[in-house]
Design a protein around this motif. Structure first.
Motif, PDB file in Angstrom:
ATOM      1  N   GLU A 188     114.607  85.855  45.456  1.00  0.00           N
ATOM      2  CA  GLU A 188     114.398  86.954  44.831  1.00  0.00           C
ATOM      3  C   GLU A 188     112.993  87.796  44.928  1.00  0.00           C
ATOM      4  N   GLN A 189     111.928  86.889  45.383  1.00  0.00           N
ATOM      5  CA  GLN A 189     110.392  87.217  45.419  1.00  0.00           C
ATOM      6  C   GLN A 189     110.275  87.559  47.041  1.00  0.00           C
ATOM      7  N   ILE A 190     111.371  87.683  47.901  1.00  0.00           N
ATOM      8  CA  ILE A 190     110.995  88.121  49.104  1.00  0.00           C
ATOM      9  C   ILE A 190     111.592  89.521  49.352  1.00  0.00           C
ATOM     10  N   VAL A 191     110.945  90.346  50.142  1.00  0.00           N
ATOM     11  CA  VAL A 191     111.176  91.716  50.225  1.00  0.00           C
ATOM     12  C   VAL A 191     111.052  91.965  51.735  1.00  0.00           C
ATOM     13  N   LEU A 192     112.494  92.233  52.275  1.00  0.00           N
ATOM     14  CA  LEU A 192     112.332  92.685  53.625  1.00  0.00           C
ATOM     15  C   LEU A 192     111.893  94.205  53.989  1.00  0.00           C
ATOM     16  N   PHE A 193     111.211  94.333  55.049  1.00  0.00           N
ATOM     17  CA  PHE A 193     110.778  95.619  55.553  1.00  0.00           C
ATOM     18  C   PHE A 193     111.046  95.938  56.959  1.00  0.00           C
ATOM     19  N   SER A 194     110.924  97.238  57.352  1.00  0.00           N
ATOM     20  CA  SER A 194     111.105  97.413  58.743  1.00  0.00           C
ATOM     21  C   SER A 194     109.909  97.195  59.534  1.00  0.00           C
ATOM     22  N   GLY A 195     109.504  95.916  59.824  1.00  0.00           N
ATOM     23  CA  GLY A 195     108.178  95.659  60.536  1.00  0.00           C
ATOM     24  C   GLY A 195     107.180  95.168  59.337  1.00  0.00           C
ATOM     25  N   SER A 196     106.235  94.315  59.584  1.00  0.00           N
ATOM     26  CA  SER A 196     105.088  94.003  58.507  1.00  0.00           C
ATOM     27  C   SER A 196     104.133  95.259  57.988  1.00  0.00           C
ATOM     28  N   MET A 197     104.081  96.177  59.143  1.00  0.00           N
ATOM     29  CA  MET A 197     103.265  97.161  58.755  1.00  0.00           C
ATOM     30  C   MET A 197     103.752  98.134  57.691  1.00  0.00           C
ATOM     31  N   GLN A 198     105.169  98.242  57.748  1.00  0.00           N
ATOM     32  CA  GLN A 198     105.430  99.032  56.696  1.00  0.00           C
ATOM     33  C   GLN A 198     105.188  98.383  55.290  1.00  0.00           C
TER      34      GLN A 198
END
Length: 487
Positions: A188-198
């Motif tokens: 629950e503490q992991i958030v996925l993004f469209s690439g690390s730079m986002q």
């Protein structure tokens, strides 16, 4: 050739000179003052004309190339394109009016990250380009995972997920990080993004108000500088040596570091400095962004523990990416966020992405990891890349040891090297190497402040024979220069 850009006016408007140069040239092209086909000055000529560093001039040109305003021809120079690039859609920004009200004007004036566009790579051996050799990728296993992710008859392709991303992937990632990096975290503490730079850009905007200070390593990835500029942060450049970032008692709210393998030099932050950095963050109530961008590939020595594993006060936000281990088009990064910030991060992310993107790929990657395919893929790449790394470094020391001093290291997918010949000869050498059909990155593009000439060599996509050929061409390019100098 001299061109008139009225650069002083742009320098007053833009924080960094490379941005000022980019905007001045772009406006001159769009307004017709530099018509299609015009040959632009070399980066050296432009730097001399306007009192810039060659790194700033090169970075400004790279941005224009990536957007299609200009194009480079090996051995001939840089030319204005015959027609301007088509305007890009602003769908993602339009979906986030609250973000635009605070950051929009600054975000909209920033050009794309250099290298992100469709610039055509020169023929020959490109030692500046990253990415894996795609013949090494396990297509059959990935196709199977993609089929599974869609569900029987595609029934799961319409199923959504919360803004944090697919739970199955977050669970698989938490298990992977526990084993490989020693990080114990709740999915629950992991958030996925469209690439690390986002993720990095969003975190900068959440954690920094305009005018507040952020400490950045000097050198660092140019996208990090742009992320800080996007929220109006005051950038404090921190010197990097062979032991990583050099600490000071900065008056700042945030620092971004790459402690396991400094980008781009490859230096590893010592344990003593790691502890000092955590103490600094606690004293100043500051946040540390730890970018662990290619930690998966270590070819010798003991694994380097992330800064996150030493963090007992929730001062570190750990950031990672799959772009080096999978393929660049996957565009998937993640952050481990302290529980106190999870809600704020998810609310901000929802402004930019009301619906999580790439869910089919996320679910496929969860399957890919759960079946063990990802681990086998990494072990195979590590063996192959380790052999290529050793071969490239040995060949460089043998054939080009008089040209470059390689930064020591036993991990990662690139090698950083300091130029050993006179600084004024570096540009001529770069051009001579390109004429021989081998290219590499001028590392000055990663610096915030001017520094000694250096190069950035990516070796992973080439086999040993090709690496030998590339290094031999570098040595031959220097001989070309010597012969011209001797008449």
């Amino acid at each position: 050739m001299e061109i008139s850009l009225h650069l002083e006016t742009y320098i007053e408007k833009h924080r960094y000179k490379y941005l000022a140069l980019y905007h001045a040239l772009r406006d001159a092209i769009m307004e017709g003052r530099l018509p299609g086909g015009t040959k632009l000055p070399s980066t050296r000529e432009l730097a001399d004309q306007y009192g810039l560093s060659r790194g700033s001039a090169a970075l400004g040109y790279d941005m224009l190339v990536s957007e299609g305003y200009v194009h480079s021809e090996v051995g001939r120079g840089t030319f204005v394109a015959q027609a301007g690039p088509a305007p890009t859609a602003g769908g993602d920004l339009a979906a986030a009016p609250l973000a635009l009200s605070r950051w929009g004007e600054r975000l909209l004036e920033l050009p794309p990250i250099p290298g992100s566009g469709g610039a055509k790579a020169p023929a020959g051996i490109d030692l500046g380009g990253g990415g894996m050799s795609m013949e090494l990728f396990p297509y059959a296993e990935w196709r199977s995972a993609m089929t599974y992710a869609g569900g029987r008859g595609g029934e799961d392709m319409q199923r959504g997920a919360d803004p944090a991303g697919d739970l199955g992937l977050r669970q698989a990632l938490a298990a992977h990080l526990r084993v490989t990096r020693g990080i114990h975290t709740d999915p629950e503490q992991i958030v996925l993004f469209s690439g690390s730079m986002q993720g990095i850009t969003l975190l900068f905007q959440l954690l920094l108000n305009e005018g507040e200070a952020a400490v950045l390593e000097d050198s660092c990835y140019s996208g990090i500088i742009r992320a800080a500029a996007a929220c109006g942060a005051e950038v404090i450049p921190a010197e990097v040596d062979v032991h990583g970032i050099r600490l000071s008692d900065w008056d700042a709210r945030l620092v971004l570091v790459t402690p396991s393998r400094q980008y781009p030099t490859g230096a590893v932050l010592t344990l003593e400095r790691r502890r000092q950095l955590l103490d600094w963050a606690e004293r100043h109530q500051a946040v540390i962004l730890e970018d662990d961008y290619d930690s998966e590939f270590r070819f010798g020595g003991r694994p380097i523990e992330p800064l996150k594993t030493l963090d007992t006060r929730d001062r570190v936000i750990y950031i990672g990416s799959f772009s080096k281990t999978m393929f660049a088009g996957l565009r998937l990064g993640y952050a481990i966020v302290p529980q106190s910030l999870v809600d704020a991060v998810l609310r901000a992310k929802t402004l930019y992405e009301p619906l999580t993107t790439g869910l089919l790929e996320q679910r496929a990657l969860a399957r890919f990891m759960a079946r063990g395919d990802y681990g086998r893929h990494l072990r195979r790449l590590t063996r192959i890349y380790g052999a290529r790394h050793r071969h490239f470094c040995a060949r460089m020391r043998e054939k080009a040891g008089h040209l470059f001093s390689l930064m020591p290291g036993d991990s990662g997918l690139h090698v950083y090297a300091y130029w050993l010949q006179p600084p004024e000869a570096f540009a001529a050498f770069t051009a001579a190497a390109a004429a021989r059909g081998v290219t590499f990155r001028d590392a000055s593009g990663y610096r915030i402040q001017p520094g000694p000439p250096a190069a950035f060599f990516s070796y992973a996509r080439w086999d040993e024979r090709q690496l030998e050929e590339g290094v031999d061409r570098l040595a031959a390019a220097w001989e070309d220069i010597r012969h011209r100098m001797n008449g």
